[in-house]
Design a protein around this motif. Structure first.
Motif, PDB file in Angstrom:
ATOM      1  N   ASN A 152      10.406  26.227  -9.293  1.00 15.85           N
ATOM      2  CA  ASN A 152      11.090  26.162  -7.749  1.00 15.85           C
ATOM      3  C   ASN A 152      12.526  26.843  -8.075  1.00 15.85           C
ATOM      4  O   ASN A 152      13.230  27.390  -7.234  1.00 15.85           O
ATOM      5  N   PHE A 153      13.420  26.603  -9.084  1.00 15.07           N
ATOM      6  CA  PHE A 153      14.485  27.158  -9.442  1.00 15.07           C
ATOM      7  C   PHE A 153      14.562  28.403  -9.557  1.00 15.07           C
ATOM      8  O   PHE A 153      15.559  29.263  -9.051  1.00 15.07           O
ATOM      9  N   GLU A 154      13.434  29.138 -10.537  1.00 16.90           N
ATOM     10  CA  GLU A 154      13.336  30.634 -10.711  1.00 16.90           C
ATOM     11  C   GLU A 154      12.974  31.114  -9.283  1.00 16.90           C
ATOM     12  O   GLU A 154      13.665  32.297  -8.826  1.00 16.90           O
ATOM     13  N   ARG A 155      12.404  30.561  -8.223  1.00 18.25           N
ATOM     14  CA  ARG A 155      12.218  31.133  -6.946  1.00 18.25           C
ATOM     15  C   ARG A 155      13.430  31.241  -6.171  1.00 18.25           C
ATOM     16  O   ARG A 155      13.467  32.443  -5.546  1.00 18.25           O
ATOM     17  N   LEU A 156      14.098  30.288  -5.995  1.00 18.06           N
ATOM     18  CA  LEU A 156      15.169  30.279  -5.220  1.00 18.06           C
ATOM     19  C   LEU A 156      16.375  31.124  -5.902  1.00 18.06           C
ATOM     20  O   LEU A 156      17.141  31.795  -5.143  1.00 18.06           O
ATOM     21  N   ASP A 157      16.389  31.263  -7.364  1.00 15.66           N
ATOM     22  CA  ASP A 157      17.152  32.227  -7.755  1.00 15.66           C
ATOM     23  C   ASP A 157      17.053  33.571  -7.562  1.00 15.66           C
ATOM     24  O   ASP A 157      17.923  34.543  -7.422  1.00 15.66           O
ATOM     25  N   ASN A 158      15.791  33.858  -7.443  1.00 16.49           N
ATOM     26  CA  ASN A 158      15.322  35.258  -7.116  1.00 16.49           C
ATOM     27  C   ASN A 158      15.446  35.543  -5.801  1.00 16.49           C
ATOM     28  O   ASN A 158      15.274  36.807  -5.299  1.00 16.49           O
ATOM     29  N   ASP A 159      15.475  34.660  -5.098  1.00 18.12           N
ATOM     30  CA  ASP A 159      15.312  34.755  -3.452  1.00 18.12           C
ATOM     31  C   ASP A 159      16.864  35.277  -3.000  1.00 18.12           C
ATOM     32  O   ASP A 159      17.714  34.518  -3.131  1.00 18.12           O
ATOM     33  N   ILE A 160      16.892  36.395  -2.247  1.00 19.36           N
ATOM     34  CA  ILE A 160      18.359  36.789  -1.747  1.00 19.36           C
ATOM     35  C   ILE A 160      18.537  36.166  -0.681  1.00 19.36           C
ATOM     36  O   ILE A 160      19.858  36.092  -0.116  1.00 19.36           O
ATOM     37  N   ASN A 161      17.662  35.658  -0.065  1.00 22.80           N
ATOM     38  CA  ASN A 161      17.786  34.895   1.199  1.00 22.80           C
ATOM     39  C   ASN A 161      18.390  33.393   0.959  1.00 22.80           C
ATOM     40  O   ASN A 161      18.917  32.665   1.883  1.00 22.80           O
ATOM     41  N   ALA A 162      18.199  32.899  -0.253  1.00 25.95           N
ATOM     42  CA  ALA A 162      18.338  31.745  -0.521  1.00 25.95           C
ATOM     43  C   ALA A 162      20.182  31.303  -0.718  1.00 25.95           C
ATOM     44  O   ALA A 162      20.784  32.204  -1.182  1.00 25.95           O
ATOM     45  N   THR A 163      20.705  30.255  -0.077  1.00 26.43           N
ATOM     46  CA  THR A 163      22.007  30.128  -0.419  1.00 26.43           C
ATOM     47  C   THR A 163      22.260  29.705  -1.669  1.00 26.43           C
ATOM     48  O   THR A 163      21.462  29.155  -2.325  1.00 26.43           O
ATOM     49  N   LYS A 164      23.549  29.773  -2.136  1.00 24.79           N
ATOM     50  CA  LYS A 164      24.133  29.194  -3.089  1.00 24.79           C
ATOM     51  C   LYS A 164      23.871  27.670  -3.536  1.00 24.79           C
ATOM     52  O   LYS A 164      23.510  27.137  -4.568  1.00 24.79           O
ATOM     53  N   SER A 165      23.873  27.012  -2.412  1.00 26.56           N
ATOM     54  CA  SER A 165      23.948  25.445  -2.489  1.00 26.56           C
ATOM     55  C   SER A 165      22.476  25.129  -2.848  1.00 26.56           C
ATOM     56  O   SER A 165      22.150  24.254  -3.626  1.00 26.56           O
ATOM     57  N   GLU A 166      21.205  25.908  -2.174  1.00 26.47           N
ATOM     58  CA  GLU A 166      20.141  25.555  -2.593  1.00 26.47           C
ATOM     59  C   GLU A 166      19.707  25.891  -3.927  1.00 26.47           C
ATOM     60  O   GLU A 166      19.050  25.249  -4.619  1.00 26.47           O
ATOM     61  N   VAL A 167      20.194  26.946  -4.541  1.00 27.56           N
ATOM     62  CA  VAL A 167      20.122  27.628  -5.712  1.00 27.56           C
ATOM     63  C   VAL A 167      20.708  26.460  -6.873  1.00 27.56           C
ATOM     64  O   VAL A 167      20.092  26.058  -7.783  1.00 27.56           O
ATOM     65  N   GLU A 168      22.034  25.868  -6.322  1.00 26.68           N
ATOM     66  CA  GLU A 168      22.492  24.845  -7.467  1.00 26.68           C
ATOM     67  C   GLU A 168      21.669  23.826  -7.439  1.00 26.68           C
ATOM     68  O   GLU A 168      21.483  22.968  -8.425  1.00 26.68           O
ATOM     69  N   LYS A 169      21.266  23.181  -6.347  1.00 25.41           N
ATOM     70  CA  LYS A 169      20.563  22.170  -6.140  1.00 25.41           C
ATOM     71  C   LYS A 169      19.334  22.063  -6.796  1.00 25.41           C
ATOM     72  O   LYS A 169      18.881  21.301  -7.802  1.00 25.41           O
ATOM     73  N   ALA A 170      18.518  23.437  -6.872  1.00 30.22           N
ATOM     74  CA  ALA A 170      17.285  23.389  -7.492  1.00 30.22           C
ATOM     75  C   ALA A 170      17.786  23.390  -9.137  1.00 30.22           C
ATOM     76  O   ALA A 170      16.832  22.968  -9.935  1.00 30.22           O
ATOM     77  N   LYS A 171      18.839  24.207  -9.548  1.00 27.66           N
ATOM     78  CA  LYS A 171      18.974  23.920 -10.772  1.00 27.66           C
ATOM     79  C   LYS A 171      19.267  22.792 -11.388  1.00 27.66           C
ATOM     80  O   LYS A 171      18.874  22.395 -12.549  1.00 27.66           O
ATOM     81  N   ALA A 172      19.990  21.762 -10.493  1.00 29.02           N
ATOM     82  CA  ALA A 172      20.223  20.441 -10.976  1.00 29.02           C
ATOM     83  C   ALA A 172      18.956  19.683 -11.071  1.00 29.02           C
ATOM     84  O   ALA A 172      18.934  18.931 -12.042  1.00 29.02           O
TER      85      ALA A 172
END
Length: 618
Positions: A152-172
């Motif tokens: 899920n983190f790698e998918r959001l990190d590669n998605d250009i449409n994902a917001t930074k907060s969503e990426v940070e949340k997935a990473k945490a």
């Protein structure tokens, strides 16, 4: 070979095996119990058998035959044999059956303890395995969750449409899952290490120790069975020497049977001391015939001894009549039916008269007495124990109802018994005198006068016993004197045989044939020589009374006025001691012992059947 190393995985089978071992031990114990019950029943039946055939009479009344004594010895040995069977049963019950029952209970308790330890070790190992398995499953589950968070983190990190907060949340979230995986991994590793350690301890320490204890228990059970097998056999073998002695005693008792000794005991027990009856004399009834022209023909029938002039045996009509009438006693005498009034008694002429009126005066009193003495000692006697055959016969104190030999033995036995009683009384007297001396020397212990009645009673008993002993010794001396006289006369007869034709009808030897007495056919009473009218009775006072051959009941009263008659009342019961010889008189005896003649028609007579072949003594 150890169960712990070889059978580490056979806990359930070892559980079943140890249970089978205890069941087998209890089965053997049951076998021993039934065996000892058989021994007990066998011993009991043997004792009952001995008791059944053991003599019920006293020791004095038991026969003294060697065959009987040997049988009693065999019964004694059999009773001892039964006792040894009881010993075997007791040994089996105490040392085998009792031991097995107690040991079985101990085995059950020990087995239960060992099995509980094994189950506890197995339960602890199962608990460790469950903890390890749970940590493993948790580690696996956390890894899967961490993989999902990473994807899920790698998918959001590669998605250009994902917001930074969503990426940070997935990473945490991914970092948290990764940390949880590390913790689960460490826990799983620790649980796995712990389980492996406990499993090693379980299969290398706990289970081998438990199985070793079960093996030792089972081996001890096997050893105990072997010991009880040996004890079972030892209980039987220990009594074999005693049983052998019992059997040897039976064999010894069998060898002790002596037929010669038994025959001697029979002779000793039943020997009467009587002499066999003599020969019957020839009775010549032709002497009273007139010697006429046919004298030659009559003389031809005369015995050779008389034709040659030798004196033959003189006839005795009284003896012949007595013998003929004695034969009628076999069938008894038919009682005469009473009439309405008393029949007249026999004429006074038929009453037995003193033989001095019938005998020529040439017979002196001394010669008659000698003749009567010969008759008394030579006429065959009926055994006196026939007197006891009549109903209600009282016991005779001097044992005169017994044959001479048996009477001598009984008198000697009675004297021995009286001597023993006298000795007891003497011992008691001595003890009382000693006690009296002690009381006199030490008054506080008792009053010496209190013992005087007992001492007097003891002295009285001693005097009474001495009197009885003296009386029985006198009777014994009389019997021994008579037997010695018979032995001397028998010895004299053996050295001086009786000449031909000189024997009297009663079997006594007469030196002068002319002195033999011819008795008329009519029965005479007692002979009263001119010297003393009671001398005849004195001759018979020393002899035993006449035996009872029957009894009678008086139909009428009789006053008995004549000399020699007996007074009787109506319905009085008398003893018959001499049968009617055809003169109308019967000799009887009262209950008091008084004897005399009564009219035959005045009494109802019943002859005793037991007096077969009885002889009437004159």
């Amino acid at each position: 070979m150890s169960w712990g190393t070889e059978l580490w995985d056979q806990f359930d089978n070892l559980d079943k095996h140890t249970q089978w071992g205890i069941d087998f031990l209890e089965r053997y114990a049951k076998f021993v119990k039934e065996r000892l019950e058989i021994e007990q029943n066998y011993a009991k039946q043997l004792r009952n058998l001995v008791k059944k055939y053991w003599p019920k009479r006293s020791k004095e009344e038991e026969p003294r035959f060697t065959s009987c004594l040997s049988f009693y010895d065999i019964l004694n040995e059999l009773n001892d044999y039964a006792g040894q069977r009881e010993v075997v049963a007791e040994e089996m019950g105490h040392k085998v059956y009792g031991t097995l029952i107690r040991y079985s209970q101990d085995l059950k308790t020990e087995r239960k303890l060992h099995l509980q330890e094994g189950r506890k070790a197995q339960q602890y190992l199962d608990h460790c395995w469950k903890q390890m398995d749970n940590s493993k499953k948790k580690f696996e589950r956390e890894c899967k969750e961490a993989e999902k968070s990473q994807i899920n983190f790698e998918r959001l990190d590669n998605d250009i449409n994902a917001t930074k907060s969503e990426v940070e949340k997935a990473k945490a979230q991914y970092n948290l899952r990764t940390h949880t995986v590390d913790e689960s991994k460490n826990e799983y590793a620790a649980q796995l290490q712990n389980f492996n350690a406990e499993q090693w301890k379980h299969f290398n320490n706990a289970i081998p120790h438990i199985f070793k204890n079960l093996q030792a228990m089972d081996e001890r059970r096997t050893v105990k069975l072997g010991e009880t097998y040996r004890t079972f056999a030892e209980a039987e073998r220990r009594v074999i020497p005693i049983i052998s002695k019992c059997l040897e005693g039976m064999v010894t008792a069998a060898k002790a049977v002596d037929e010669r000794r038994d025959s001697g005991i029979v002779v000793e027990s039943f020997k009467s001391g009587f002499e066999p009856p003599g020969d019957f004399p020839f009775e010549d009834y032709s002497q009273n015939l007139s010697r006429t022209g046919s004298e030659g023909a009559i003389s031809s029938n005369t015995p050779k001894g008389e034709r040659d002039g030798a004196p033959g045996p003189r006839p005795d009509p009284k003896h012949s009549i007595s013998k003929a009438k004695n034969k009628l006693w076999l069938f008894g005498k038919k009682p005469k039916s009473p009439s309405s009034s008393p029949p007249p008694p026999p004429l006074s002429s038929s009453w037995p008269r003193p033989s001095s009126q019938l005998t020529p005066n040439r017979f002196s009193a001394e010669r008659v007495n000698q003749y009567l003495s010969d008759i008394k000692t030579t006429v065959p006697r009926i055994p006196q124990n026939l007197k006891g055959l009549r109903r209600g016969a009282p016991s005779v104190e001097d044992f005169s109802h017994l044959p001479p030999e048996q009477r001598r033995k009984r008198l000697q036995q009675k004297i021995d018994e009286l001597n023993n009683k006298l000795q007891i009384e003497m011992d008691q007297r001595d003890a009382l005198n000693k006690m009296k001396d002690v009381y006199e020397k030490t008054p506080p212990m008792g009053d010496p006068n209190s013992l005087q009645p007992k001492i007097s009673e003891t002295i009285f008993n001693m005097e009474k016993l001495r009197s009885e002993i003296h009386k029985h010794e006198a009777w014994l001396a009389e019997v021994e004197a008579k037997q010695a006289s018979k032995d001397r006369r028998h010895s004299a007869d053996n050295h001086h045989p009786t000449p031909q034709g000189r024997e009297s009808p009663e079997g006594s030897y007469t030196e002068d044939a002319a002195q033999e007495q011819h008795t008329p056919h009519q029965r005479t009473g007692p002979v009263h020589p001119s010297g003393d009218p009671h001398e005849f009775d004195d001759e018979f006072d020393d002899d035993d009374p006449l035996p009872v051959i029957g009894h009678c009941k008086a139909l009428y009263s009789f006053d008995g006025q004549n000399e020699g008659t007996l007074v009787m009342a109506e319905d009085e019961v008398l003893y018959i001691i001499e049968e009617d010889k055809g003169d109308g008189w019967t000799r009887a005896r009262k209950q008091s012992g008084q004897e005399g003649y009564v009219p035959t028609t005045y009494v109802e007579i019943t002859m005793e059947k037991n007096c077969k072949g009885a002889v009437t003594y004159i």
